[in-house]
Design an enzyme around this catalytic site. Structure first.
Site, PDB file in Angstrom:
ATOM      1  N   ARG A  17       0.818  -1.217   0.000  1.00 18.95           N
ATOM      2  CA  ARG A  17       0.000   0.000   0.000  1.00 18.95           C
ATOM      3  C   ARG A  17       0.853   1.268   0.000  1.00 18.95           C
ATOM      4  O   ARG A  17       0.577   2.195  -0.759  1.00 18.95           O
ATOM      5  CB  ARG A  17      -0.968   0.015   1.182  1.00 18.95           C
ATOM      6  N   ASN A  35      -6.547  -2.515   2.089  1.00 17.79           N
ATOM      7  CA  ASN A  35      -6.608  -3.962   2.239  1.00 17.79           C
ATOM      8  C   ASN A  35      -8.063  -4.387   2.347  1.00 17.79           C
ATOM      9  O   ASN A  35      -8.869  -3.684   2.960  1.00 17.79           O
ATOM     10  CB  ASN A  35      -5.871  -4.412   3.503  1.00 17.79           C
TER      11      ASN A  35
END
Length: 89
Positions: A17, A35
């Site tokens: 990320r 996520n």
């Protein structure tokens, strides 16, 4: 262009990320990365179609050895202009 990307593989807990955010910022793209409970990662991104294509190609490369991409599901659409910058959720 608006693009939604679902990334499947070993992509949680490996810096995916933050790496995606840093690259999206460099490419001046807006949207988010987060996520999902099933272990995948969702990316929603808006901006120049060539820059989005560059981000997708970099994602396919896995960024670094700890990231293993098994599959990408890509859905394209029209910009909604609902994002001002790129964030991690």
């Amino acid at each position: 262009m608006y693009t939604r990307i679902l990334v499947f593989g070993h992509v949680q807990g490996v810096g995916f990320r933050i790496t995606t955010k840093l690259r999206a910022d460099q490419l001046e793209l807006a949207g988010f990365v987060r996520n999902l409970p099933d272990g995948s990662v969702e990316i929603k991104v808006e901006g120049n179609k060539h820059k989005i294509a560059a981000l997708i190609e970099e994602i396919k490369s896995g960024y670094h050895p700890g990231i293993v991409i098994e599959r990408l599901d890509i859905e394209k659409g029209i910009n909604t202009n609902s994002f001002k910058n790129f964030i991690i959720k």
